[in-house]
Design a protein around this motif. Structure first.
Motif, PDB file in Angstrom:
ATOM      1  N   LYS A   1       8.393   7.081  -2.388  1.00  0.00           N
ATOM      2  CA  LYS A   1       9.264   7.409  -3.585  1.00  0.00           C
ATOM      3  C   LYS A   1       9.746   6.230  -4.378  1.00  0.00           C
ATOM      4  CE  LYS A   1      11.534  11.181  -1.090  1.00  0.00           C
ATOM      5  NZ  LYS A   1      11.166  12.115  -1.981  1.00  0.00           N
ATOM      6  N   LYS A   2       9.911   4.888  -3.759  1.00  0.00           N
ATOM      7  CA  LYS A   2      10.167   3.815  -4.463  1.00  0.00           C
ATOM      8  C   LYS A   2       8.874   3.525  -5.370  1.00  0.00           C
ATOM      9  CE  LYS A   2      11.871  -0.916  -3.666  1.00  0.00           C
ATOM     10  NZ  LYS A   2      11.924  -1.952  -2.724  1.00  0.00           N
ATOM     11  N   VAL A   3       7.853   3.540  -4.840  1.00  0.00           N
ATOM     12  CA  VAL A   3       6.612   3.340  -5.882  1.00  0.00           C
ATOM     13  C   VAL A   3       6.695   4.112  -7.113  1.00  0.00           C
ATOM     14  CG1 VAL A   3       4.096   3.179  -5.914  1.00  0.00           C
ATOM     15  CG2 VAL A   3       5.225   1.957  -3.950  1.00  0.00           C
ATOM     16  N   GLU A   4       6.839   5.539  -6.757  1.00  0.00           N
ATOM     17  CA  GLU A   4       6.658   6.231  -7.779  1.00  0.00           C
ATOM     18  C   GLU A   4       7.667   6.100  -9.075  1.00  0.00           C
ATOM     19  OE1 GLU A   4       5.827  10.114  -9.492  1.00  0.00           O
ATOM     20  OE2 GLU A   4       4.951   9.212  -7.746  1.00  0.00           O
ATOM     21  N   HIS A   5       9.184   5.790  -8.478  1.00  0.00           N
ATOM     22  CA  HIS A   5      10.151   5.266  -9.531  1.00  0.00           C
ATOM     23  C   HIS A   5       9.801   4.055 -10.458  1.00  0.00           C
ATOM     24  CE1 HIS A   5      14.021   4.824 -11.372  1.00  0.00           C
ATOM     25  NE2 HIS A   5      13.869   3.510 -10.707  1.00  0.00           N
TER      26      HIS A   5
END
Length: 242
Positions: A170-174
């Motif tokens: 989720k962090k990488v996506e954002h």
């Protein structure tokens, strides 16, 4: 023992993950031989090909049926380029399924195989699809091979506060979406790279274009298309063979 309907759901998730990753690679990564990259379970065909890898330090992949029986949510993967087996992977979500761990990953020890420098990236693309389907937030490399550390860092994995080599999906996506949006001056989707010519140098950069993928997949795909700049080692990439 899982109920029949639950077992069917497990198999469906695995099949969908392999198929989705194959579809992305078919559009983005043509091989020099023209042979398709295919993901399959670790079945009798894969084990027969694995036996042709010769002597050396390998995992006991013939025990995969036992591993799968004990861990019904596990994800097994054989990586093929045409008729050549290029890699084997076994991943398993933890009990909460919030963390999918790559337990074992091994590439064909022959440095001439067609996916040299791409095994880890290609495997992560399929595992990430599966992790998303089972609801995982993190991918974790369990017992990464020291020689492959730079490859995992190139793919975006970092050590967390507990010393685990992970990537926060989720962090990488954002983060990647924000970066791409800033570079393009607007709200632009993350897309797959343009198919690379078979004559393209392994380290030449491909520009994003094509079907939309997640930001994590985009990062893995860039390494798969261009090849790892870290010189991926042959053989064991994660796990400790006995």
């Amino acid at each position: 023992m899982p109920k029949p309907r639950t077992r069917l759901k497990h198999q469906l998730f695995k099949s969908q993950a392999r198929t989705a990753a194959c579809s992305i690679l078919a559009n983005a990564l043509p091989t020099q031989s023209g042979e398709a990259i295919v993901f399959r379970p670790i079945d009798a065909l894969a084990l027969d090909a694995f036996n042709g890898w010769g002597d050396g330090v390998h995992f006991s992949w013939e025990e995969v049926p036992l591993w799968k029986a004990r861990e019904p949510w596990s994800f097994d993967l054989s990586i093929w380029c045409g008729s050549e087996l290029c890699g084997l992977c076994f991943a398993n979500p933890n009990q909460s399924r919030l963390r999918t761990k790559i337990i074992r990953l091994e590439g064909n020890p022959d440095i001439r195989h067609p996916l040299k420098n791409r095994v880890a990236a290609v495997a992560m693309l399929a595992v990430e699809h599966y992790a998303q389907k089972v609801g995982s937030r993190w991918l974790e490399i369990q017992e990464p091979a020291q020689e492959a550390m730079k490859v995992y860092q190139e793919l975006g994995f970092k050590f967390d506060a507990f010393g685990r080599l992970v990537i926060d999906l989720k962090k990488v996506e954002h983060h990647l979406r924000c970066t791409i949006n800033n570079q393009n001056g607007g709200d632009m989707p993350v897309t797959t790279p343009t198919p690379a010519s078979p004559k393209t140098k392994p380290h030449s950069e491909s520009k994003p274009r094509g079907a939309t993928t997640s930001a994590t997949q985009q990062r893995f795909l860039r390494v798969a298309v261009n090849g790892s700049k870290a010189d991926e080692p042959s053989g064991v990439l994660a796990g400790s063979p006995l």
